[in-house]
Design a protein around this motif. Structure first.
Motif, PDB file in Angstrom:
ATOM      1  N   TYR A  67     -54.251  12.664   3.657  1.00  0.00           N
ATOM      2  CA  TYR A  67     -55.647  12.542   4.113  1.00  0.00           C
ATOM      3  C   TYR A  67     -56.196  13.866   4.615  1.00  0.00           C
ATOM      4  O   TYR A  67     -55.476  14.652   5.233  1.00  0.00           O
ATOM      5  CB  TYR A  67     -55.757  11.524   5.267  1.00  0.00           C
ATOM      6  CG  TYR A  67     -55.583  10.107   4.796  1.00  0.00           C
ATOM      7  CD1 TYR A  67     -56.684   9.293   4.583  1.00  0.00           C
ATOM      8  CD2 TYR A  67     -54.316   9.597   4.534  1.00  0.00           C
ATOM      9  CE1 TYR A  67     -56.524   7.996   4.127  1.00  0.00           C
ATOM     10  CE2 TYR A  67     -54.143   8.307   4.068  1.00  0.00           C
ATOM     11  CZ  TYR A  67     -55.253   7.516   3.870  1.00  0.00           C
ATOM     12  OH  TYR A  67     -55.089   6.246   3.407  1.00  0.00           O
ATOM     13  N   LEU A 101     -48.220   4.944  10.859  1.00  0.00           N
ATOM     14  CA  LEU A 101     -48.821   3.756  10.264  1.00  0.00           C
ATOM     15  C   LEU A 101     -48.692   3.778   8.756  1.00  0.00           C
ATOM     16  O   LEU A 101     -48.407   4.808   8.141  1.00  0.00           O
ATOM     17  CB  LEU A 101     -50.312   3.663  10.623  1.00  0.00           C
ATOM     18  CG  LEU A 101     -51.296   4.428   9.720  1.00  0.00           C
ATOM     19  CD1 LEU A 101     -52.656   3.783   9.767  1.00  0.00           C
ATOM     20  CD2 LEU A 101     -51.400   5.865  10.122  1.00  0.00           C
ATOM     21  N   ASP A 103     -51.169   2.669   5.573  1.00  0.00           N
ATOM     22  CA  ASP A 103     -52.565   2.287   5.297  1.00  0.00           C
ATOM     23  C   ASP A 103     -52.640   1.737   3.874  1.00  0.00           C
ATOM     24  O   ASP A 103     -52.466   0.531   3.650  1.00  0.00           O
ATOM     25  CB  ASP A 103     -53.461   3.512   5.523  1.00  0.00           C
ATOM     26  CG  ASP A 103     -54.942   3.213   5.427  1.00  0.00           C
ATOM     27  OD1 ASP A 103     -55.323   2.376   4.585  1.00  0.00           O
ATOM     28  OD2 ASP A 103     -55.747   3.798   6.172  1.00  0.00           O
ATOM     29  N   LYS A 126     -51.714  -1.688   7.903  1.00  0.00           N
ATOM     30  CA  LYS A 126     -52.920  -2.314   7.344  1.00  0.00           C
ATOM     31  C   LYS A 126     -52.466  -3.152   6.145  1.00  0.00           C
ATOM     32  O   LYS A 126     -51.421  -2.879   5.542  1.00  0.00           O
ATOM     33  CB  LYS A 126     -53.932  -1.247   6.923  1.00  0.00           C
ATOM     34  CG  LYS A 126     -54.402  -0.381   8.094  1.00  0.00           C
ATOM     35  CD  LYS A 126     -55.562   0.525   7.722  1.00  0.00           C
ATOM     36  CE  LYS A 126     -55.797   1.567   8.786  1.00  0.00           C
ATOM     37  NZ  LYS A 126     -56.917   2.495   8.463  1.00  0.00           N
ATOM     38  N   THR A 144     -60.460  -0.812   9.407  1.00  0.00           N
ATOM     39  CA  THR A 144     -60.335  -0.232  10.755  1.00  0.00           C
ATOM     40  C   THR A 144     -59.688   1.139  10.667  1.00  0.00           C
ATOM     41  O   THR A 144     -58.697   1.304   9.945  1.00  0.00           O
ATOM     42  CB  THR A 144     -59.457  -1.138  11.650  1.00  0.00           C
ATOM     43  OG1 THR A 144     -60.125  -2.396  11.814  1.00  0.00           O
ATOM     44  CG2 THR A 144     -59.204  -0.524  13.007  1.00  0.00           C
ATOM     45  N   TRP A 145     -60.255   2.102  11.361  1.00  0.00           N
ATOM     46  CA  TRP A 145     -59.603   3.412  11.460  1.00  0.00           C
ATOM     47  C   TRP A 145     -58.892   3.497  12.797  1.00  0.00           C
ATOM     48  O   TRP A 145     -59.481   3.223  13.846  1.00  0.00           O
ATOM     49  CB  TRP A 145     -60.609   4.567  11.327  1.00  0.00           C
ATOM     50  CG  TRP A 145     -59.899   5.894  11.195  1.00  0.00           C
ATOM     51  CD1 TRP A 145     -59.690   6.813  12.172  1.00  0.00           C
ATOM     52  CD2 TRP A 145     -59.285   6.406  10.002  1.00  0.00           C
ATOM     53  NE1 TRP A 145     -58.976   7.879  11.670  1.00  0.00           N
ATOM     54  CE2 TRP A 145     -58.712   7.658  10.340  1.00  0.00           C
ATOM     55  CE3 TRP A 145     -59.154   5.944   8.689  1.00  0.00           C
ATOM     56  CZ2 TRP A 145     -58.030   8.452   9.412  1.00  0.00           C
ATOM     57  CZ3 TRP A 145     -58.468   6.735   7.773  1.00  0.00           C
ATOM     58  CH2 TRP A 145     -57.926   7.967   8.125  1.00  0.00           C
ATOM     59  N   ILE A 146     -57.612   3.824  12.778  1.00  0.00           N
ATOM     60  CA  ILE A 146     -56.830   3.953  14.003  1.00  0.00           C
ATOM     61  C   ILE A 146     -56.964   5.407  14.488  1.00  0.00           C
ATOM     62  O   ILE A 146     -56.690   6.339  13.720  1.00  0.00           O
ATOM     63  CB  ILE A 146     -55.350   3.600  13.753  1.00  0.00           C
ATOM     64  CG1 ILE A 146     -55.224   2.160  13.237  1.00  0.00           C
ATOM     65  CG2 ILE A 146     -54.529   3.789  15.023  1.00  0.00           C
ATOM     66  CD1 ILE A 146     -53.847   1.790  12.730  1.00  0.00           C
ATOM     67  N   PHE A 148     -55.447   8.070  16.864  1.00  0.00           N
ATOM     68  CA  PHE A 148     -54.232   8.324  17.635  1.00  0.00           C
ATOM     69  C   PHE A 148     -54.535   9.247  18.823  1.00  0.00           C
ATOM     70  O   PHE A 148     -55.458  10.066  18.762  1.00  0.00           O
ATOM     71  CB  PHE A 148     -53.159   8.926  16.728  1.00  0.00           C
ATOM     72  CG  PHE A 148     -52.617   7.914  15.758  1.00  0.00           C
ATOM     73  CD1 PHE A 148     -51.812   6.874  16.202  1.00  0.00           C
ATOM     74  CD2 PHE A 148     -52.939   7.980  14.407  1.00  0.00           C
ATOM     75  CE1 PHE A 148     -51.340   5.912  15.315  1.00  0.00           C
ATOM     76  CE2 PHE A 148     -52.468   7.024  13.520  1.00  0.00           C
ATOM     77  CZ  PHE A 148     -51.665   5.989  13.983  1.00  0.00           C
TER      78      PHE A 148
HETATM   79  O1  HPA Z   1     -56.342   4.569  10.257  1.00  0.00           O
HETATM   80  C1  HPA Z   1     -55.825   5.716  10.215  1.00  0.00           C
HETATM   81  N1  HPA Z   1     -55.769   6.510  11.326  1.00  0.00           N
HETATM   82  C2  HPA Z   1     -55.221   7.745  11.329  1.00  0.00           C
HETATM   83  N2  HPA Z   1     -54.669   8.290  10.244  1.00  0.00           N
HETATM   84  C3  HPA Z   1     -54.677   7.556   9.117  1.00  0.00           C
HETATM   85  N3  HPA Z   1     -54.189   7.858   7.895  1.00  0.00           N
HETATM   86  C4  HPA Z   1     -54.443   6.815   7.095  1.00  0.00           C
HETATM   87  N4  HPA Z   1     -55.077   5.833   7.749  1.00  0.00           N
HETATM   88  C5  HPA Z   1     -55.234   6.271   9.041  1.00  0.00           C
END
Ligand code: HPA
Ligand SMILES: O=P(O)(O)OC[C@H]1O[C@H](OP(=O)(O)OP(=O)(O)O)[C@H](O)[C@@H]1O
Ligand SMILES: [Mg+2]
Length: 165
Positions: A67, A101, A103, A126, A144-146, A148
């Motif tokens: 990402y 996590l 995703d 997820k 939903t975006w987590i 951290f």
């Molecule tokens: O929901 C998320 N949060 C943080 N990092 C991530 N990388 C993939 N999904 C997420």
């Protein structure tokens, strides 16, 4: 792929520590592990907590980037698992893979191929990636975006009513 995320799930350090400890408790009930492979960077913090709780001293990393901010880019393996740890796995050692996590499951899929017999654990999951994880603690919806704790700072929050306080 994950943009726009309708909901947000901010996680404090305290909450993350509790959830990572809960993961360690669950893993302790499953069996013992000889080594941890943390998926850097996100897996480094839960891996440290799990390693401490389960007294696992051999901790290896595999670095995977999937990402840019909240947008999924092409998956890149930036650091492979070292030969001694791959040898351990080939000789029957029990390896625990830890990430923060799952995703879409892209990262999990790539790392599972490197260590087919390993146990894969994440703190959060997820729905799209859940099937790729053996053990996780909390599930959130796909939209939903987590957030951290290492990506957050303390900031002003506007009142729910929309007015000023
Ligand atoms: O929901 C998320 N949060 C943080 N990092 C991530 N990388 C993939 N999904 C997420
Ligand atoms: O299931 P997926 O759709 O693959 O998403 C999950 C992965 O994405 C994030 O890592 P990221 O690529 O953002 O790198 P980072 O750990 O260095 O932040 C997270 O830490 C997981 O490793
Ligand atoms: Mg990651």
């Amino acid at each position: 792929m994950n943009n726009p995320n309708e909901k947000s799930f901010p996680v404090s350090w305290d909450q993350f520590h509790r959830d990572s400890r809960a993961l360690a408790w669950r893993l302790a009930g499953i069996g013992s592990f000889d080594a941890i492979v943390a998926i850097a960077r996100g897996g480094l913090v839960p891996a440290a907590i799990v390693a401490r709780e389960l007294n696992i001293r051999t901790v290896e990393t595999v670095a995977v980037k999937s990402y840019d901010h909240q947008s999924q880019s092409g998956i890149k393996v930036l650091k492979e698992i070292s030969a001694p740890v791959l040898d351990l796995a080939r000789n029957g050692a029990k390896i625990l893979i830890v990430d923060d996590l799952v995703d879409t499951g892209s990262t999990a899929r790539v790392v599972r191929e490197m260590l087919p017999g390993a146990h894969f654990a994440t703190v959060y999951a997820k729905p799209k990636g859940r099937e790729l994880v053996d053990t996780f603690i909390t599930e959130v919806s796909q939209d939903t975006w987590i957030f951290f704790p290492w990506d957050l700072d303390v900031a002003y929050a506007a009142p729910i009513s929309g007015g000023t306080d």
